[in-house]
Every structure is written in C-alpha cells, then in structure tokens.
Design an enzyme around this catalytic site. Structure first.
Site, mmCIF file in Angstrom:
data_model
loop_
_atom_site.group_PDB
_atom_site.id
_atom_site.type_symbol
_atom_site.label_atom_id
_atom_site.label_comp_id
_atom_site.label_asym_id
_atom_site.label_seq_id
_atom_site.Cartn_x
_atom_site.Cartn_y
_atom_site.Cartn_z
ATOM 1 N N ARG A 1 14.403 50.589 44.905
ATOM 2 C CA ARG A 1 15.419 51.103 43.955
ATOM 3 C C ARG A 1 16.763 51.412 44.598
ATOM 4 N NH1 ARG A 1 11.083 54.175 42.056
ATOM 5 N NH2 ARG A 1 9.992 53.064 40.413
ATOM 6 N N LYS B 1 30.201 44.600 43.053
ATOM 7 C CA LYS B 1 29.470 43.670 42.174
ATOM 8 C C LYS B 1 28.550 42.823 43.038
ATOM 9 C CE LYS B 1 32.515 42.971 38.225
ATOM 10 N NZ LYS B 1 33.233 41.956 37.434
ATOM 11 N N GLU C 1 42.795 33.679 45.359
ATOM 12 C CA GLU C 1 42.574 35.063 44.904
ATOM 13 C C GLU C 1 43.736 35.970 45.341
ATOM 14 O OE1 GLU C 1 40.168 35.708 42.815
ATOM 15 O OE2 GLU C 1 38.425 34.446 43.288
ATOM 16 N N LYS D 1 42.642 45.627 45.178
ATOM 17 C CA LYS D 1 41.300 45.613 44.589
ATOM 18 C C LYS D 1 40.720 47.022 44.575
ATOM 19 C CE LYS D 1 37.093 43.417 43.671
ATOM 20 N NZ LYS D 1 36.203 42.276 43.810
ATOM 21 N N GLU E 1 34.047 48.199 34.955
ATOM 22 C CA GLU E 1 34.747 47.241 34.097
ATOM 23 C C GLU E 1 34.691 47.610 32.617
ATOM 24 O OE1 GLU E 1 34.606 43.236 35.649
ATOM 25 O OE2 GLU E 1 34.899 42.441 33.642
ATOM 26 N N ARG F 1 39.590 46.965 35.005
ATOM 27 C CA ARG F 1 39.035 46.056 36.022
ATOM 28 C C ARG F 1 39.024 44.598 35.543
ATOM 29 N NH1 ARG F 1 33.904 46.887 40.204
ATOM 30 N NH2 ARG F 1 34.147 44.835 41.139
ATOM 31 N N ASN G 1 39.933 39.347 36.455
ATOM 32 C CA ASN G 1 39.416 38.072 35.968
ATOM 33 C C ASN G 1 40.514 37.112 35.529
ATOM 34 O OD1 ASN G 1 36.616 38.578 36.271
ATOM 35 N ND2 ASN G 1 36.752 39.990 34.542
ATOM 36 N N HIS H 1 39.955 33.387 35.491
ATOM 37 C CA HIS H 1 38.519 33.183 35.707
ATOM 38 C C HIS H 1 37.774 32.699 34.466
ATOM 39 C CE1 HIS H 1 39.302 34.989 39.550
ATOM 40 N NE2 HIS H 1 38.047 34.885 39.915
ATOM 41 N N HIS I 1 35.754 29.700 35.605
ATOM 42 C CA HIS I 1 34.286 29.639 35.567
ATOM 43 C C HIS I 1 33.821 28.467 34.699
ATOM 44 C CE1 HIS I 1 33.814 34.152 36.747
ATOM 45 N NE2 HIS I 1 33.751 33.370 37.804
ATOM 46 N N HIS J 1 35.132 27.809 44.200
ATOM 47 C CA HIS J 1 35.501 28.859 43.252
ATOM 48 C C HIS J 1 37.026 29.058 43.198
ATOM 49 C CE1 HIS J 1 35.341 32.565 40.962
ATOM 50 N NE2 HIS J 1 36.043 33.153 41.914
HETATM 51 N N1 LIG Z 1 31.035 40.159 44.102
HETATM 52 C C1 LIG Z 1 32.273 39.845 43.791
HETATM 53 O O1 LIG Z 1 33.065 40.685 43.399
HETATM 54 C C2 LIG Z 1 32.704 38.414 43.944
HETATM 55 C C3 LIG Z 1 34.085 38.107 43.857
HETATM 56 C C4 LIG Z 1 34.466 36.782 44.062
HETATM 57 C C5 LIG Z 1 33.524 35.813 44.341
HETATM 58 N N2 LIG Z 1 32.205 36.144 44.409
HETATM 59 C C6 LIG Z 1 31.186 35.133 44.720
HETATM 60 O O2 LIG Z 1 31.435 34.670 46.040
HETATM 61 C C7 LIG Z 1 30.908 33.352 46.167
HETATM 62 C C8 LIG Z 1 31.932 32.505 46.888
HETATM 63 O O3 LIG Z 1 32.187 33.087 48.143
HETATM 64 P P1 LIG Z 1 32.828 32.246 49.352
HETATM 65 O O4 LIG Z 1 33.988 31.494 48.866
HETATM 66 O O5 LIG Z 1 32.981 33.201 50.458
HETATM 67 O O6 LIG Z 1 31.714 31.137 49.621
HETATM 68 P P2 LIG Z 1 30.472 31.032 50.624
HETATM 69 O O7 LIG Z 1 29.821 32.315 50.838
HETATM 70 O O8 LIG Z 1 29.664 29.908 50.117
HETATM 71 O O9 LIG Z 1 31.175 30.572 51.988
HETATM 72 C C9 LIG Z 1 31.900 29.354 52.035
HETATM 73 C C10 LIG Z 1 31.470 28.463 53.204
HETATM 74 O O10 LIG Z 1 31.997 28.992 54.403
HETATM 75 C C11 LIG Z 1 30.987 29.049 55.414
HETATM 76 N N3 LIG Z 1 31.412 30.148 56.300
HETATM 77 C C12 LIG Z 1 31.464 31.461 55.998
HETATM 78 N N4 LIG Z 1 32.112 32.130 56.967
HETATM 79 C C13 LIG Z 1 32.444 31.225 57.912
HETATM 80 C C14 LIG Z 1 33.148 31.312 59.137
HETATM 81 N N5 LIG Z 1 33.679 32.461 59.552
HETATM 82 N N6 LIG Z 1 33.309 30.183 59.858
HETATM 83 C C15 LIG Z 1 32.830 29.004 59.404
HETATM 84 N N7 LIG Z 1 32.188 28.851 58.241
HETATM 85 C C16 LIG Z 1 32.010 29.959 57.495
HETATM 86 C C17 LIG Z 1 29.724 29.227 54.661
HETATM 87 O O11 LIG Z 1 28.626 28.734 55.409
HETATM 88 C C18 LIG Z 1 29.962 28.382 53.419
HETATM 89 O O12 LIG Z 1 29.641 27.042 53.669
HETATM 90 C C19 LIG Z 1 30.595 32.870 44.756
HETATM 91 O O13 LIG Z 1 29.202 32.892 44.569
HETATM 92 C C20 LIG Z 1 31.253 33.911 43.870
HETATM 93 O O14 LIG Z 1 30.561 34.083 42.636
HETATM 94 C C21 LIG Z 1 31.795 37.423 44.231
HETATM 95 ZN ZN LIG Z 2 37.217 34.917 41.874
#
Ligand SMILES: NC(=O)c1ccc[n+]([C@@H]2O[C@H](COP(=O)([O-])OP(=O)(O)OC[C@H]3O[C@@H](n4cnc5c(N)ncnc54)[C@H](O)[C@@H]3O)[C@@H](O)[C@H]2O)c1
Ligand SMILES: [Zn+2]
Length: 364
Positions: free
Chosen positions: A121, A143, A185, A227, A237, A241, A245, A248, A252, A265
C-alpha cells in the site's frame, strides 16, 4: 547545485539539479532519512552506463540495494513488468521500511513509481531521471502508472517522490532525437506560463542545440520550478494542473492513432501544440502573430508541426474523445490566449476538425 522545492502541504520534497550528482545519491538518501533496503529499478540502457556508479554510491552510504533492470521502451509500462517488480520486491524481502529508486526516463519512472505506490500500500520512492523529458517533466509531480492494451496511462496513482536527483551529465549519452523530444515540453512551459522562457528559447537556439551546459541547466531548473509551482497549486488536477496538458489532447491522439513509437511523445506533443495554436487562433483567442511565433519556435528546434504521414481524421477525433479531460463526449482543450497564458475550454467539434485538417501533411 540547484535545489527546487516542491512545497506540497502533506510532504515537501527537493529536486536537486546539477552536473555530476550521481555519486552523491547515497548521501542524499541519508539526508532525507531513508534507512531501509532499496530496490533500484533501472532502464536497461541506463543500467549499462550508470548502474555501477549508483550502486557504488548506495553501498558507500551503507545501503543494501537490489538492482532490477527493465527493458527500454514504452512496452515496459505494462502489467507484465509491474508483476515482475512486485515479485522482485517480495523476493528481496522489501517491507514498509524499504524504498524504490527509479533510474531512467519517464517509462521507468512511471512504472517504478506505480509499483512503489502500491507495494504494501505504498513505500517511499525516489526519482533519478536520465532523459531530458523526465528531468523537465515526468519525474516531478507524482503521476505514476502503466498502459493497458486499451490505452496509455489507464492505470495509475498519485505518489509523490521523496527526492528527485537530476544529474545533467547523464544527458551526454541521450540520443539526439530524445533530447529534442524533451525540448518540446520545455517549449510547452514557455507557452503555458513563462513568456521569458519562450523568448530565451527563441534567442538561444544554437546554444540549446549545442547542449551548452549552462543553458541546459537553466532550462531544466526553470522547467522544474514551473512544474513544481503548478503541482503545488493543484496536486490532483482539479483545475490549474490541466494547463500542463497543452498540446497533449491532440498529441496523445496522434501517438495512439499512428501507433505508439512512430512519434516520440515529445514529437507528438509538438504537433499537438502547433494544432492547439491554430485552434486558439480560429477560436479568436490568439493573435496570428503569436500563433506563427509558436509554430516557428517549435519548427526551429527540428520538431514537427504537422503529421509526417496523413492520419484518418475520424480515428484522431475518436482518440481525442478518450482523453481524460473529455466529459460526456464533449471535447475539451487547453487553448492559448497569448504566450504565457492558457486556459481549458470546451471546443466545438467542427473547429477541432478544421485545426486537425490543417495539421495533415502539406500536399506537394
Ligand atoms: N508522470 C508524468 O508526469 C509524465 C510526464 C510526461 C511523460 N510521462 C511518460 O514518460 C514516458 C516517456 O519518457 P521518456 O521520453 O523519458 O522515454 P523513455 O523512458 O522511453 O526513455 C527514452 C529512451 O532513452 C533511453 N535512455 C534514457 N536515459 C538515457 C541516457 N541517459 N543515455 C542514453 N539513453 C537513455 C531509454 O533507454 C529509452 O530508449 C511516457 O511513457 C510518458 O507517458 C510521464
Ligand atoms: Zn508530455
């Protein structure tokens, strides 16, 4: 080192930002009072490069840590990988005094964060984001979640981290395409809240694209400040908040309709932000001059402002209806009144369709 505080009433936490911070992770976890066992959940590509530095730092600070590696890519935000984490946590004897550390991009952060939110939990969680997108956005704000075959982020929880540690040096190995996707972003923060940041991005394009270290540091710090400020005002949200988006709803829809992975993304968000700009000007909210400025800035960073291949309009509209902001089939968008000023509003479907049509590839 910069420190940005996320001053939530229930639990305040720091975001530490600087170059070369990974070796300090162990000490920083001691500083926030974590004492139990740790599960370090790492993206496979990140584990190869930075895993040993982190595990050494934790060992030197006296922690017992189990390391769990997750395959790179969005497919890992799945029930399968979540199940693997729970089994590994239980197998390593993690209890309520233990904590989870995630190391990687948004994928691993969202997955490990949700595992931490739900194992026994809820246990403490620490983010060590290594992509620009995760450093400026995903690691802050609490999130967490996974995808289902039916859609992205359909299962999740709010679970704030206890600490976010951002080592800017990790960006040196990030593929350029991911770096630019993260910049989408940052551009978003300029549009929704900070005309000065928007102007900075216009004036310092070459330095940003050269990865100039002072400039990148400024972008990460400013993004985290914005942020943090928005999240503190509206953690769950209920209102403000939603401005995060911007771009987005369409973004999306583009990701889902094209098939996950076709657009990163950030690339889909870039297309969505340009489309939201067109929609804002069609709705009479945004001047033509500011609409064009937004589109020019996005394009100047090598990000798309239109689809690369046409997508079926009906499929895009259907995907937008599934957006978590939609209510009873009514489309809702965050639209811009000017640079630095946005609001959420219901939007007539006809207008949305026109803006989408203008985002299809130009016929040549
Ligand atoms: N929780 C939130 O508030 C929030 C906000 C925005 C996005 N997201 C989520 O985040 C995800 C996208 O995140 P992302 O763009 O970081 O993608 P990701 O986590 O897939 O990373 C992108 C790529 O970079 C590689 N990588 C990571 N760090 C590295 C480094 N230092 N050197 C070399 N390679 C590296 C990873 O292996 C991957 O192939 C989506 O699922 C999205 O929904 C969440
Ligand atoms: Zn985003």
């Amino acid at each position: 080192m910069h420190r940005v505080t996320v001053a939530l009433p229930a639990l305040e936490y720091p975001i530490l930002i600087g170059a070369g911070l990974l070796p300090d992770l162990g000490q920083e976890l001691r500083a926030i009072g974590l004492t139990g066992r740790l599960a370090v959940v790492q993206d496979a590509a990140v584990a190869d490069r930075y895993g040993s530095a982190v595990l050494t730092s934790l060992g030197e600070a006296g922690y017992r840590a189990v390391s769990i590696t997750v395959p790179s890519g969005e497919e890992s935000k799945s029930l399968d990988q979540l199940g693997r984490l729970y089994d590994a946590f239980a197998g390593a004897g993690l209890d309520r005094g233990s904590a989870v550390v995630s190391m990687g991009g948004g994928v691993v952060g969202d997955l490990a964060g949700f595992a931490a939110a739900t194992y026994t939990r809820g246990i403490p969680f620490v983010q060590v984001p290594t992509t620009l997108l995760a450093q400026v956005d995903a690691s802050v704000g609490g999130k967490t979640g996974i995808d289902l075959p039916a859609g992205k982020n359909l299962v999740g929880a709010f679970h704030q981290p206890r600490l976010v540690l951002i080592d800017l040096d990790t960006l040196s190995t990030l593929p350029e395409r991911d770096y630019r996707a993260g910049l989408a972003e940052v551009i978003k923060y300029g549009i929704i809240a900070d005309p000065e940041l928007f102007g900075f991005l216009e004036q310092n394009r070459d330095a940003v694209l050269r990865h100039d270290s002072d400039v990148v540091e400024h972008l990460v710090v400013r993004s985290c400040q914005i942020k943090a400020e928005v999240v503190v005002e509206d953690e769950r949200e209920a209102g403000r908040r939603a401005i995060l988006n911007y771009g987005h709803t369409i973004g999306h829809a583009v990701e889902a309709t094209a098939g996950y992975g076709v657009y990163l993304h950030g690339e889909a968000v870039a297309i969505g932000m340009a489309a939201a700009g067109r929609l804002s000007s069609r709705a009479g909210w945004l001047s033509e001059e500011d609409r064009a400025r937004i589109e020019r800035l996005i394009a100047s960073y090598g990000l798309p402002v239109r689809l690369r291949e046409p997508l079926e309009p009906e499929a895009l509209v259907a995907a937008m209806r599934l957006d978590k902001k939609s209510r009873g089939g009514e489309l809702r968008f965050v639209l811009a009144r000017g640079i630095g000023q946005v609001e959420m509003t219901p939007v007539d479907e006809g207008l949305a369709r026109e803006a989408l049509a203008a985002g299809q590839p130009e016929l040549t």
